[in-house]
Design an enzyme around this catalytic site. Structure first.
Site, PDB file in Angstrom:
ATOM      1  N   GLU A 144       0.821  -1.216   0.000  1.00 35.09           N
ATOM      2  CA  GLU A 144       0.000   0.000   0.000  1.00 35.09           C
ATOM      3  C   GLU A 144       0.859   1.271   0.000  1.00 35.09           C
ATOM      4  OE1 GLU A 144      -2.943  -0.209   3.113  1.00 35.09           O
ATOM      5  OE2 GLU A 144      -4.172  -1.529   1.875  1.00 35.09           O
ATOM      6  N   GLU A 299      -6.653  -7.713  -0.523  1.00 34.53           N
ATOM      7  CA  GLU A 299      -7.055  -7.624   0.889  1.00 34.53           C
ATOM      8  C   GLU A 299      -8.500  -7.165   0.988  1.00 34.53           C
ATOM      9  OE1 GLU A 299      -4.804  -5.107   3.478  1.00 34.53           O
ATOM     10  OE2 GLU A 299      -2.909  -5.686   2.597  1.00 34.53           O
TER      11      GLU A 299
HETATM   12  C1  GLA Z   1      -4.227  -2.321   4.982  1.00 33.12           C
HETATM   13  C2  GLA Z   1      -2.859  -2.931   5.200  1.00 33.12           C
HETATM   14  C3  GLA Z   1      -2.877  -4.115   6.105  1.00 33.12           C
HETATM   15  C4  GLA Z   1      -3.803  -3.895   7.276  1.00 33.12           C
HETATM   16  C5  GLA Z   1      -5.171  -3.552   6.762  1.00 33.12           C
HETATM   17  C6  GLA Z   1      -6.196  -3.386   7.850  1.00 33.12           C
HETATM   18  O1  GLA Z   1      -4.904  -2.845   3.951  1.00 33.12           O
HETATM   19  O2  GLA Z   1      -2.251  -3.301   3.985  1.00 33.12           O
HETATM   20  O3  GLA Z   1      -1.561  -4.345   6.554  1.00 33.12           O
HETATM   21  O4  GLA Z   1      -3.318  -2.873   8.070  1.00 33.12           O
HETATM   22  O5  GLA Z   1      -5.090  -2.349   6.069  1.00 33.12           O
HETATM   23  O6  GLA Z   1      -7.466  -3.105   7.347  1.00 33.12           O
END
Ligand code: GLA
Length: 670
Positions: A144, A299
């Site tokens: 991210e 995710e």
């Molecule tokens: C992001 C991060 C993860 C985690 C999620 C929680 O997507 O990539 O490591 O912190 O948020 O929702």
């Protein structure tokens, strides 16, 4: 073909005794892909230059023995505390001059040569060790990018910004011209005088702001590309990094060219009634970024997250319904954050696939059910063509990060949410059952019947030529308010807003903005501007608009709706013109949803886009064609009865007359 199923796996948070149990449970749940090592830097390199890979060897070997493929992260998303202790200048600084500290994550300045060098060394070691590992399916670079630190205002960033500007402009005179520094005594005598747009007494220079947004996105991309270069030198395995839906700071059009598969993290809020519609838009973006190719939902949460003010749990079946929404809109994988819910740390209240309560829980049962279904779909007789298949779209919305950055700058005609504006248009089309692609305004538009360009404030000549050419070649172009007001330097196009090229095609130009405004909005710190009254057959009669309104001067176009109140009473609000072999519409406000829906119906009807017949007796059923299948999902609160012909491959039942309960899903081969 496989539909990937799994999630972020952080075994370093658990004693080794748990690891075999993890693999056993993964097998039970149908997990076939685990993302490993995302936050492992401090464990992989506990002291500078001292690496420890033994534990990761065991994790990867264990997964491989259990038949679980690995999405191996480069672990560079969060440097260990020793980096900041040795090199405090690697810590990022906010626009107010606050240096961010260790003890959380992502505490690095993207321009820092020290950070980049340390990250490169780690990636080299990882690639050296694991490029040939039999479990390796995918490389997951960083995590991210920009999530917490997208813009850094430290001295290192300032120097990098100057270098970037010098490369872009060549001379300080050219920068002064483009930035319009004759205004407010901002003239620079040399690049050395330029700073990032840190907190200042009043409005910053708009082009400086825009360039800093461009620079910041480019710096993160440079970090990503530096890692890709290391990996590519030694490995042919596909490379990705996880996007975050409509993430304003990072121009994903530029990034998408550098990933082998697009992947996305999306966390729709279960408490928000528009979440399903919004998530549909995000999924459409992900498919579009990859040019229509399958992508990965990298995710999502099994149930609640922990980072909102209020964290609603997903309702029973909602996780499954939203997972299938991603598959319907082109995803070939459904993964989660994270595998085992943490016992400690700031994400201990974020749901996991294996919840604190263990396997005798609703969340686990739903995880197991979905995994089993996806496994059957992957291997099932006649269903293998779902993954890998495409999602056809005849309608597209032009999305432009630079316009997003610019239209939301201070000192603008009114406050516009670029994303809400796009969302309003997207919803109007999806409400008709149409799938929407996102496109670059200067991309290939030839496969679409309808292209909408809403709030495309910053437009290059090439983009305008492409949009106008699309209409003239037979397409239907719909231009929304706030478009083509400036060129790419944020210099206003003179002689009437919209510029010469669109003026010819649309047959209108804009004389003045007259956005709805609440009295004394600024002084009283807020207020909701009143709606603007409109009328026109195109809306089915009287309607309202919001956000924006303007005086449209019609030269060669038909007026389809007019403003009916205030200073704009009697002025055109919607126009249409036959342009070459196609048509060009102009919409000078944001019509309320029902009115926009009617307008969009007319647009697609006239453009010859076939609107799918209703698939169910209830309005909240989303139905999307992917390849040979129609995936129907009931996001509503009432049972819907399907009207689709064919067979539901999930149950083998005939689709016609099939009852779909709330959160129910059918995958109909038709
Ligand atoms: C992001 C991060 C993860 C985690 C999620 C929680 O997507 O990539 O490591 O912190 O948020 O929702």
């Amino acid at each position: 073909m496989t539909i990937w199923y799994g999630g972020d796996y952080n075994p370093e948070q658990w004693p080794r005794e748990v690891w075999p149990d993890d693999v056993r449970l993964m097998n039970r749940a149908g997990v076939n892909l685990a993302t490993v090592g995302v936050f492992s830097w401090a464990k992989l390199e506990p002291r500078p230059g001292e690496y420890d890979f033994d534990w990761l060897d065991d994790v990867l070997d264990g997964l491989h023995a259990g038949g679980v493929r690995v999405d191996l992260a480069t672990a560079t998303a969060s440097p260990p505390p020793w980096l900041a202790a040795q090199h405090p200048e690697t810590l990022p600084v906010t626009e107010d001059g606050v240096r961010l500290s260790t003890g959380s994550r992502q505490q690095y300045c993207p321009s820092s040569p020290v950070y980049r060098e340390r990250a490169r060394r780690l990636v080299e070691r990882l690639v050296e060790r694991y490029a040939e590992h039999p479990a390796l399916e995918l490389w997951h670079v960083n995590n991210e990018y920009g999530c917490h630190v997208s813009h850094c205002y430290c001295e290192v960033s300032a120097a990098a910004f100057r270098t970037w500007l010098e490369a872009k402009y060549g001379s300080i005179e050219e920068l002064n011209r483009v930035w319009g520094t004759a205004f407010w005594s901002q003239r620079y005598d040399s690049f050395a005088e330029i700073e990032p747009p840190r907190t200042a007494p009043s409005f910053p220079n708009p082009t400086q702001l825009l360039d800093f947004d461009r620079f910041s996105s480019d710096e993160l991309l440079a970090c990503y590309r530096a890692e890709v270069e290391v990996i590519r030198a030694a490995s042919d395995v596909r490379i990705t990094t996880n996007f975050m839906g409509f993430f304003k700071p990072v121009d994903y059009w530029k990034w998408a060219q550098h990933v082998d598969i697009v992947s996305d993290d999306t966390y729709p809020d279960p408490a928000d009634p528009v979440s399903s519609a919004y998530a549909a838009m995000v999924r459409d973006l992900m498919r579009s970024l990859g040019g229509g190719a399958p992508w990965l939902l990298m995710e999502q949460s099994p149930s609640a997250v922990n980072w909102r003010e209020q964290n609603a749990a997903k309702s029973p079946g909602q996780m499954r319904a939203w997972s299938y929404q991603a598959v319907a809109r082109g995803a070939d994988g459904v993964l989660f954050f994270q595998w085992r819910q943490s016992q400690a740390g700031s994400e201990k209240f974020h749901s996991g696939m294996v919840p604190h309560g263990g396997t005798d829980t609703r969340v686990w049962r739903e995880i197991e059910q979905l995994g089993t279904e996806l496994r059957d779909l992957s291997g099932g007789e006649g269903t293998a063509s779902l993954s890998g298949s495409r999602v056809p779209a005849h309608v597209a919305i032009a999305l432009d990060w630079e316009s997003w950055w610019a239209i939301e700058q201070p000192a603008s005609p009114t406050s516009v949410s670029y994303l809400e504006t796009l969302f309003a248009w997207h919803r109007a089309f999806t409400a008709l059952g149409l799938v929407v692609d996102f496109v670059r305004a200067d991309g290939d538009l030839s496969t679409y019947r309808v292209v909408v360009a809403p709030a495309h404030l910053v437009a290059t000549d090439a983009q305008l030529e492409n949009l106008a050419g699309f209409a003239e070649a037979g397409g239907t172009l719909v231009v929304g308010f706030g478009t083509a007001i400036t060129d790419e330097h944020l210099h206003v196009r003179l002689g009437g807003y919209l510029g010469e090229r669109l003026r010819q095609t649309l047959g209108v130009w804009i004389e003045e903005f007259a956005p709805p405004a609440a009295p004394d909005l600024r002084a009283r710190g807020g207020g909701t501007p009143p709606p603007v009254p409109l009328t026109g057959d195109i809306f089915g009669g009287d309607a309202t608009g919001s956000v924006w309104a303007e005086s449209v001067r019609v030269e060669h176009a038909e007026t389809l709706a007019t403003f009916t109140g205030g200073a704009l009473a009697g002025w055109p609000a919607v126009t249409r013109r036959a342009a070459g072999a196609g048509h060009a519409w102009y919409v000078a406000t944001l019509p309320e949803p029902a009115a926009l829906g009617r307008l969009v119906s007319r647009v697609v009807e006239e453009a010859g886009v076939e609107v799918p017949a209703a698939v169910a007796n209830a309005g909240d059923v989303e139905a999307v064609r992917r390849g040979e299948f129609v995936i129907a999902i009931n996001h509503g609160r009432q049972t819907a009865v399907l009207r689709l012909e064919g067979t539901d491959v999930l149950t083998g039942a005939p689709a016609s007359g099939l009852e779909l309960p709330p959160q129910g899903v059918a995958i109909v081969r038709s």
